[in-house]
Write a protein that holds these residues in place. Structure first.
Motif, PDB file in Angstrom:
ATOM      1  N   LEU A 150       0.854  -1.195   0.000  1.00  0.00           N
ATOM      2  CA  LEU A 150       0.000   0.000   0.000  1.00  0.00           C
ATOM      3  C   LEU A 150       0.887   1.241   0.000  1.00  0.00           C
ATOM      4  O   LEU A 150       1.854   1.321   0.760  1.00  0.00           O
ATOM      5  CB  LEU A 150      -0.907  -0.004   1.229  1.00  0.00           C
ATOM      6  CG  LEU A 150      -1.852  -1.200   1.323  1.00  0.00           C
ATOM      7  CD1 LEU A 150      -2.476  -1.265   2.702  1.00  0.00           C
ATOM      8  CD2 LEU A 150      -2.900  -1.125   0.247  1.00  0.00           C
ATOM      9  N   HIS A 151       0.556   2.201  -0.859  1.00  0.00           N
ATOM     10  CA  HIS A 151       1.400   3.378  -0.982  1.00  0.00           C
ATOM     11  C   HIS A 151       0.659   4.665  -0.653  1.00  0.00           C
ATOM     12  O   HIS A 151       1.161   5.486   0.102  1.00  0.00           O
ATOM     13  CB  HIS A 151       1.976   3.470  -2.397  1.00  0.00           C
ATOM     14  CG  HIS A 151       2.783   2.270  -2.765  1.00  0.00           C
ATOM     15  ND1 HIS A 151       4.029   2.008  -2.233  1.00  0.00           N
ATOM     16  CD2 HIS A 151       2.531   1.230  -3.586  1.00  0.00           C
ATOM     17  CE1 HIS A 151       4.506   0.888  -2.707  1.00  0.00           C
ATOM     18  NE2 HIS A 151       3.604   0.378  -3.548  1.00  0.00           N
ATOM     19  N   ARG A 152      -0.491   4.872  -1.232  1.00  0.00           N
ATOM     20  CA  ARG A 152      -1.232   6.111  -1.027  1.00  0.00           C
ATOM     21  C   ARG A 152      -2.600   5.807  -0.431  1.00  0.00           C
ATOM     22  O   ARG A 152      -3.069   4.673  -0.481  1.00  0.00           O
ATOM     23  CB  ARG A 152      -1.448   6.812  -2.369  1.00  0.00           C
ATOM     24  CG  ARG A 152      -0.174   7.214  -3.027  1.00  0.00           C
ATOM     25  CD  ARG A 152      -0.475   7.874  -4.328  1.00  0.00           C
ATOM     26  NE  ARG A 152       0.794   8.239  -4.974  1.00  0.00           N
ATOM     27  CZ  ARG A 152       0.870   8.909  -6.086  1.00  0.00           C
ATOM     28  NH1 ARG A 152      -0.204   9.288  -6.717  1.00  0.00           N
ATOM     29  NH2 ARG A 152       2.054   9.205  -6.594  1.00  0.00           N
ATOM     30  N   ILE A 153      -3.239   6.828   0.095  1.00  0.00           N
ATOM     31  CA  ILE A 153      -4.603   6.668   0.580  1.00  0.00           C
ATOM     32  C   ILE A 153      -5.476   6.223  -0.588  1.00  0.00           C
ATOM     33  O   ILE A 153      -5.316   6.689  -1.705  1.00  0.00           O
ATOM     34  CB  ILE A 153      -5.115   7.984   1.206  1.00  0.00           C
ATOM     35  CG1 ILE A 153      -4.280   8.327   2.433  1.00  0.00           C
ATOM     36  CG2 ILE A 153      -6.584   7.869   1.578  1.00  0.00           C
ATOM     37  CD1 ILE A 153      -4.625   9.635   3.070  1.00  0.00           C
ATOM     38  N   ASN A 154      -6.379   5.307  -0.319  1.00  0.00           N
ATOM     39  CA  ASN A 154      -7.299   4.695  -1.284  1.00  0.00           C
ATOM     40  C   ASN A 154      -6.619   3.719  -2.236  1.00  0.00           C
ATOM     41  O   ASN A 154      -7.271   3.237  -3.153  1.00  0.00           O
ATOM     42  CB  ASN A 154      -8.105   5.740  -2.073  1.00  0.00           C
ATOM     43  CG  ASN A 154      -9.070   6.480  -1.189  1.00  0.00           C
ATOM     44  OD1 ASN A 154      -9.610   5.918  -0.239  1.00  0.00           O
ATOM     45  ND2 ASN A 154      -9.281   7.747  -1.481  1.00  0.00           N
ATOM     46  N   SER A 155      -5.352   3.411  -2.045  1.00  0.00           N
ATOM     47  CA  SER A 155      -4.738   2.361  -2.859  1.00  0.00           C
ATOM     48  C   SER A 155      -5.180   1.016  -2.279  1.00  0.00           C
ATOM     49  O   SER A 155      -5.369   0.868  -1.077  1.00  0.00           O
ATOM     50  CB  SER A 155      -3.222   2.478  -2.862  1.00  0.00           C
ATOM     51  OG  SER A 155      -2.689   2.263  -1.584  1.00  0.00           O
ATOM     52  N   SER A 156      -5.376   0.044  -3.153  1.00  0.00           N
ATOM     53  CA  SER A 156      -5.871  -1.266  -2.736  1.00  0.00           C
ATOM     54  C   SER A 156      -4.982  -2.377  -3.264  1.00  0.00           C
ATOM     55  O   SER A 156      -4.376  -2.248  -4.326  1.00  0.00           O
ATOM     56  CB  SER A 156      -7.286  -1.485  -3.271  1.00  0.00           C
ATOM     57  OG  SER A 156      -8.167  -0.552  -2.711  1.00  0.00           O
ATOM     58  N   VAL A 157      -4.942  -3.472  -2.520  1.00  0.00           N
ATOM     59  CA  VAL A 157      -4.268  -4.685  -2.948  1.00  0.00           C
ATOM     60  C   VAL A 157      -5.144  -5.871  -2.572  1.00  0.00           C
ATOM     61  O   VAL A 157      -5.961  -5.790  -1.664  1.00  0.00           O
ATOM     62  CB  VAL A 157      -2.875  -4.850  -2.297  1.00  0.00           C
ATOM     63  CG1 VAL A 157      -1.908  -3.799  -2.769  1.00  0.00           C
ATOM     64  CG2 VAL A 157      -2.970  -4.846  -0.795  1.00  0.00           C
ATOM     65  N   VAL A 158      -4.966  -6.959  -3.290  1.00  0.00           N
ATOM     66  CA  VAL A 158      -5.669  -8.201  -2.969  1.00  0.00           C
ATOM     67  C   VAL A 158      -4.622  -9.193  -2.485  1.00  0.00           C
ATOM     68  O   VAL A 158      -3.642  -9.476  -3.172  1.00  0.00           O
ATOM     69  CB  VAL A 158      -6.424  -8.737  -4.203  1.00  0.00           C
ATOM     70  CG1 VAL A 158      -7.070 -10.056  -3.885  1.00  0.00           C
ATOM     71  CG2 VAL A 158      -7.455  -7.719  -4.666  1.00  0.00           C
ATOM     72  N   LYS A 159      -4.841  -9.698  -1.293  1.00  0.00           N
ATOM     73  CA  LYS A 159      -3.904 -10.640  -0.672  1.00  0.00           C
ATOM     74  C   LYS A 159      -4.658 -11.902  -0.260  1.00  0.00           C
ATOM     75  O   LYS A 159      -5.869 -11.865  -0.023  1.00  0.00           O
ATOM     76  CB  LYS A 159      -3.271 -10.020   0.589  1.00  0.00           C
ATOM     77  CG  LYS A 159      -2.417  -8.802   0.327  1.00  0.00           C
ATOM     78  CD  LYS A 159      -1.105  -9.210  -0.270  1.00  0.00           C
ATOM     79  CE  LYS A 159      -0.199  -8.013  -0.470  1.00  0.00           C
ATOM     80  NZ  LYS A 159       1.060  -8.377  -1.042  1.00  0.00           N
ATOM     81  N   PRO A 160      -3.951 -13.028  -0.146  1.00  0.00           N
ATOM     82  CA  PRO A 160      -4.606 -14.254   0.319  1.00  0.00           C
ATOM     83  C   PRO A 160      -4.983 -14.131   1.795  1.00  0.00           C
ATOM     84  O   PRO A 160      -4.317 -13.428   2.555  1.00  0.00           O
ATOM     85  CB  PRO A 160      -3.553 -15.328   0.103  1.00  0.00           C
ATOM     86  CG  PRO A 160      -2.262 -14.598   0.077  1.00  0.00           C
ATOM     87  CD  PRO A 160      -2.557 -13.239  -0.481  1.00  0.00           C
ATOM     88  N   ASP A 161      -6.051 -14.800   2.160  1.00  0.00           N
ATOM     89  CA  ASP A 161      -6.512 -14.778   3.548  1.00  0.00           C
ATOM     90  C   ASP A 161      -5.771 -15.870   4.318  1.00  0.00           C
ATOM     91  O   ASP A 161      -6.175 -17.021   4.338  1.00  0.00           O
ATOM     92  CB  ASP A 161      -8.020 -15.018   3.582  1.00  0.00           C
ATOM     93  CG  ASP A 161      -8.586 -14.871   4.978  1.00  0.00           C
ATOM     94  OD1 ASP A 161      -7.838 -14.460   5.883  1.00  0.00           O
ATOM     95  OD2 ASP A 161      -9.779 -15.174   5.166  1.00  0.00           O
TER      96      ASP A 161
END
Length: 60
Positions: free
Chosen positions: A28-39
């Motif tokens: 994550l870099h900036r506000i409102n940036s999103s990533v999908v990661k495994p649970d």
């Protein structure tokens, strides 16, 4: 396997260095940036440390 969509909701600028490193390690870099990661346990543990900075949604 389930996936988690993690969105940075608050800035990590004036937070503890450990929290800033966790935000960076998640990609994550900036506000409102999103990533999908495994649970998994590692991601859940990181999210526990920065729960006040992020929004988490479960993605199918």
């Amino acid at each position: 396997m389930a996936q988690l969509k993690i969105t940075l909701a608050h800035s990590a600028t004036h937070r503890l260095p450990k929290q800033r490193k966790i935000v960076e390690s998640l990609g994550l870099h900036r506000i409102n940036s999103s990533v999908v990661k495994p649970d998994n346990e590692a991601v859940r543990g990181a999210l526990f440390k920065i729960a006040h900075l992020v929004k988490v949604e479960q993605v199918k």
